[in-house]
Design an enzyme around this catalytic site. Sequence first.
Site, PDB file in Angstrom:
ATOM      1  N   TYR A  16       0.862  -1.330   0.457  1.00  0.00           N
ATOM      2  CA  TYR A  16       0.461   0.146   0.312  1.00  0.00           C
ATOM      3  C   TYR A  16       0.698   1.576  -0.086  1.00  0.00           C
ATOM      4  O   TYR A  16       0.886   2.084   1.084  1.00  0.00           O
ATOM      5  CB  TYR A  16      -1.020  -0.125   0.639  1.00  0.00           C
ATOM      6  CG  TYR A  16      -1.759  -0.949   1.000  1.00  0.00           C
ATOM      7  CD1 TYR A  16      -2.544  -1.265   0.713  1.00  0.00           C
ATOM      8  CD2 TYR A  16      -1.630  -1.902   2.458  1.00  0.00           C
ATOM      9  CE1 TYR A  16      -4.321  -2.341   0.222  1.00  0.00           C
ATOM     10  CE2 TYR A  16      -2.497  -2.922   2.146  1.00  0.00           C
ATOM     11  CZ  TYR A  16      -3.319  -3.412   0.867  1.00  0.00           C
ATOM     12  OH  TYR A  16      -4.197  -4.885   0.803  1.00  0.00           O
ATOM     13  N   TYR A 143     -11.510  -7.696   7.041  1.00  0.00           N
ATOM     14  CA  TYR A 143     -10.822  -7.953   6.194  1.00  0.00           C
ATOM     15  C   TYR A 143      -9.808  -9.710   5.824  1.00  0.00           C
ATOM     16  O   TYR A 143     -10.037 -10.581   6.885  1.00  0.00           O
ATOM     17  CB  TYR A 143      -8.888  -7.282   6.926  1.00  0.00           C
ATOM     18  CG  TYR A 143      -8.285  -7.726   6.053  1.00  0.00           C
ATOM     19  CD1 TYR A 143      -8.111  -6.808   4.061  1.00  0.00           C
ATOM     20  CD2 TYR A 143      -7.198  -8.457   5.948  1.00  0.00           C
ATOM     21  CE1 TYR A 143      -7.509  -7.033   3.647  1.00  0.00           C
ATOM     22  CE2 TYR A 143      -6.300  -8.932   5.098  1.00  0.00           C
ATOM     23  CZ  TYR A 143      -6.099  -7.557   3.939  1.00  0.00           C
ATOM     24  OH  TYR A 143      -4.781  -8.659   3.278  1.00  0.00           O
ATOM     25  N   ASP A 244     -12.416 -16.918  10.093  1.00  0.00           N
ATOM     26  CA  ASP A 244     -11.203 -16.434   9.336  1.00  0.00           C
ATOM     27  C   ASP A 244     -10.538 -16.279  10.960  1.00  0.00           C
ATOM     28  O   ASP A 244     -10.365 -15.171  11.002  1.00  0.00           O
ATOM     29  CB  ASP A 244     -11.155 -15.516   8.380  1.00  0.00           C
ATOM     30  CG  ASP A 244      -9.931 -15.099   7.724  1.00  0.00           C
ATOM     31  OD1 ASP A 244      -8.808 -14.882   8.827  1.00  0.00           O
ATOM     32  OD2 ASP A 244      -9.878 -13.782   6.862  1.00  0.00           O
ATOM     33  N   LYS A 273      -0.317 -16.554   9.671  1.00  0.00           N
ATOM     34  CA  LYS A 273       0.413 -15.255  10.215  1.00  0.00           C
ATOM     35  C   LYS A 273       1.312 -16.613  11.106  1.00  0.00           C
ATOM     36  O   LYS A 273       2.320 -16.592  10.768  1.00  0.00           O
ATOM     37  CB  LYS A 273      -0.704 -14.092  10.923  1.00  0.00           C
ATOM     38  CG  LYS A 273      -0.953 -13.474   9.316  1.00  0.00           C
ATOM     39  CD  LYS A 273      -1.903 -12.261   9.737  1.00  0.00           C
ATOM     40  CE  LYS A 273      -2.192 -11.269   8.817  1.00  0.00           C
ATOM     41  NZ  LYS A 273      -2.891 -10.876   8.285  1.00  0.00           N
TER      42      LYS A 273
HETATM   43  C1  PLP Z   1      -3.433 -11.293   6.827  1.00  0.00           C
HETATM   44  C2  PLP Z   1      -5.139 -11.671   7.346  1.00  0.00           C
HETATM   45  C3  PLP Z   1      -5.246 -12.502   5.823  1.00  0.00           C
HETATM   46  C4  PLP Z   1      -4.587 -12.002   4.734  1.00  0.00           C
HETATM   47  O1  PLP Z   1      -3.321 -13.099   4.758  1.00  0.00           O
HETATM   48  P1  PLP Z   1      -1.978 -13.183   4.227  1.00  0.00           P
HETATM   49  O2  PLP Z   1      -1.015 -14.203   3.966  1.00  0.00           O
HETATM   50  O3  PLP Z   1      -1.596 -11.532   3.936  1.00  0.00           O
HETATM   51  O4  PLP Z   1      -2.388 -13.493   2.417  1.00  0.00           O
HETATM   52  C5  PLP Z   1      -6.815 -13.213   5.675  1.00  0.00           C
HETATM   53  N1  PLP Z   1      -7.629 -12.827   6.823  1.00  0.00           N
HETATM   54  C6  PLP Z   1      -7.053 -12.270   7.830  1.00  0.00           C
HETATM   55  C7  PLP Z   1      -8.097 -11.987   9.431  1.00  0.00           C
HETATM   56  C8  PLP Z   1      -6.137 -11.628   7.450  1.00  0.00           C
HETATM   57  O5  PLP Z   1      -5.436 -10.694   9.140  1.00  0.00           O
END
Ligand code: PLP
Length: 427
Positions: A16, A143, A244, A273
């Site tokens: 970004y 997100y 997620d 992550k």
């Molecule tokens: C960071 C994140 C993603 C994307 O993961 P990347 O490894 O950056 O592709 C998806 N969902 C959530 C909740 C995130 O924090």
Amino acid sequence: MSLDLQYDNKHLWHPYTSMINPLPCYAVVSADKCLLTLDNGKQLIDGMSSWWACLFGYNVPELNTAAKQQIDKMSHVMFGGLTHQPAIDLAKKLVAITPAGLEKVFLSDSGSVSVEVALKMALQYWHALEKPKSQFLTVRNGYHGDTFGAMSVTDPEGSMHELYHDFLAKQLFAPQPGIAFDQPWDATALDEITLLVENNQANIAAIILEPIVQGAGGMYFYHSEYLKGVRALCDKYELLLIADEIATGFGRTGKLFACEHADISPDIICVGKAITGGYMSLAATLATSEIAETISRGKAGVFMHGPTFMGNPLACAVANANIEKLLAFDWQTTVLNIETSLKHYLAPCIELEQVKSVRVLGAIGVVELKKAVDVAIVQKKFVELGVWIRPFGKLIYIMPPYIITPEQLQLLCHAIYSIINEEAVEL
Ligand SMILES: *Cc1c(COP(=O)(O)O)cnc(C)c1O
């Protein structure tokens, strides 16, 4: 030796960031425990865990060893037709620690891809049942990543959806969960999402959301009853629930997975992550046996996805060492102590005129300002104060490595307070 920052400026895209008027970048030469060392020798206390990832900070002996041992055996082999111990061990661990019922593990290379995989699993599940559905329902301010499927369920405003308008799948958005984590619960908070489900049930493949903590979409913590209510809605109307947990997993919110705050199991979970402790890119999507078996009984007969680096042994070996370290570590007490300190040291911020709210959950501390910060200016001040904190928009937030010392944590919080308090800074 100093790094060729001019070349970086001219040729490297950063997240970004403009290619004609880029924000300044700081050159890191090494990192150890909670400290990043810049090329000028300056050391910064890390408040970001490199975006939720480095649970145990940097240069972690057990993780270094795991990587070195695996590299001498094999860094990678294709996963089509081949398998290996690191992947099997990781699958065992993930099935054991994620909420009950999630038993089939799909390994991929990044969080966004694990979300794509989850969405495709949901679509293929309904297809296999010969009840095809084509939409997902989510909540605002979420997100889920930067790839197209993930973007389509990410908040349209924050992700500049209009740019990709003609290309993005049109999904259903319920309002952001209205009741915060620590506010009194009010069941009417579920009214709008319930109505959306009732009106579109036949076409909704799944509800996807970040359990309890909305990360990059606003650093907001919502009530566990909301998540429970969404699980109940999914059960009642026969929708799948995708959690997620890419940011929230591995203890960050005070539970190993944030779904545990509501005592629920999703049908599909995404983790990423922190899975390798910040060493390399790896993610996983876990589904119930029912979903996996239904997909496999469908017309395609197989799940239609298979990344080149699926199940990368090097990443799996490090993930195994990281999860072992986490489980052997008293992360509950540690995260609780960080939570208590964050609450204590960030509390004074609420008295500052520029501050709208202060929120803490687990090892996550957030100060929301009334106006967006000038990142370049604020970042420079933080670096001068010896801390690495990367604000975005109106949010100054930290989620430090679990091994941060009480003194380092106090310094991070104090830096936040003094930056906001400093009237010279245009906030
Ligand atoms: C960071 C994140 C993603 C994307 O993961 P990347 O490894 O950056 O592709 C998806 N969902 C959530 C909740 C995130 O924090």
